[in-house]
Design a protein around this motif. Structure first.
Motif, PDB file in Angstrom:
ATOM      1  N   GLU A   1     -25.457   9.408   3.452  1.00 32.63           N
ATOM      2  CA  GLU A   1     -24.909   8.101   3.093  1.00 32.63           C
ATOM      3  C   GLU A   1     -25.915   7.353   2.242  1.00 32.63           C
TER       4      GLU A   1
ATOM      5  N   TYR B   1     -16.086   9.730   1.588  1.00 27.52           N
ATOM      6  CA  TYR B   1     -15.773   8.351   1.950  1.00 27.52           C
ATOM      7  C   TYR B   1     -16.367   7.373   0.931  1.00 27.52           C
TER       8      TYR B   1
ATOM      9  N   ASP C   1     -16.557   3.326   3.876  1.00 22.72           N
ATOM     10  CA  ASP C   1     -15.948   3.768   5.139  1.00 22.72           C
ATOM     11  C   ASP C   1     -14.466   4.086   5.025  1.00 22.72           C
TER      12      ASP C   1
ATOM     13  N   ARG D   1     -23.356   3.141   9.244  1.00 26.12           N
ATOM     14  CA  ARG D   1     -22.481   3.891  10.127  1.00 26.12           C
ATOM     15  C   ARG D   1     -21.287   3.034  10.550  1.00 26.12           C
TER      16      ARG D   1
END
Length: 227
Positions: free
Chosen positions: A82, A164, A167, A227
């Motif tokens: 990420e 993604y 998100d 996250r």
């Protein structure tokens, strides 16, 4: 009294053995590594392009095609990466993964003009030798714009990649050419900034809790945001 004590001792030992057995049978917890680029880009190796840490982000000056910088180990297989990405000038920037060399890797990146993302497999020959795996129009109301921080995430497991943006799940793809490899940041004829680059997975050594100089509160806060 002694008999009761002996029984209690045996029970305590038996309980301890059972607990140890359970702990041994549990899978190893996933490790996490994060670069917030507050001071430097420790461990990163530039493949091509002009990269520098400035104002707490990892910046690429606009240059040529397929400019990228890599980090990690060649035997990393399944992991999630990420990062926050800002396209400062021009149109294309993203994340590299499963890099077996500076020319052999996958890349998932933003395409600003078409408001979509693209998945490619780069291969040996030249920086621009590659195969197109997918063109993905942005879903979930995502708008890809210059000058704005956007979260990008890639989940890599076996031959499957889940993609993604902010998100919002974009698509699942698969390819079996590269089984393991490093991770990194990437852009094509584009000036871009990258921050809070995170990789986590079962065979990745955890470095967050062992560095006494790292700002753990800030780091964990950013990790939770990602996250």
């Amino acid at each position: 009294m002694l008999k009761n004590y002996s029984v209690l001792t045996k029970l305590a030992v038996l309980s301890l053995l059972i607990l140890c057995s359970v702990l041994i049978s549990l899978p190893a917890s996933a490790g996490t590594q994060l670069w917030d680029f507050e001071k430097n880009a420790e461990g990163w190796k530039v493949a091509n392009g002009t990269w520098a840490v400035k104002d707490g982000v990892y910046k690429l000056s606009r240059g040529a095609e397929a400019e990228h910088s890599l980090v990690g180990k060649a035997d990393w297989d399944d992991y999630t990466i990420e990062a926050k990405i800002r396209i400062d000038e021009h149109h294309w920037a993203g994340l590299a993964f499963r890099a077996t060399s500076e020319m052999e890797y996958y890349v998932y990146y933003f395409n600003v003009p078409d408001n979509k993302t693209e998945l490619w497999r780069h291969k040996a020959g030249a920086w621009t030798t590659r195969d197109n795996l997918d063109q993905i129009p942005a879903v979930g109301g995502v708008k890809i714009k210059n000058g704005e921080w956007i979260d990008m995430k890639v989940e890599v497991e076996g031959d499957t990649f889940k993609l993604y943006i902010n998100d919002e799940f974009q698509k699942e793809n698969s390819d079996s050419v590269y089984k393991t490899g490093q991770v990194g940041v990437w852009a094509w004829d584009t000036a871009a900034s990258f921050d809070d680059f995170t990789v986590y997975g079962d065979n990745i050594e955890d470095t967050l809790a062992v560095d006494p100089n790292r700002k753990l509160t800030t780091t964990w806060g950013r990790l939770k945001e990602l996250r």
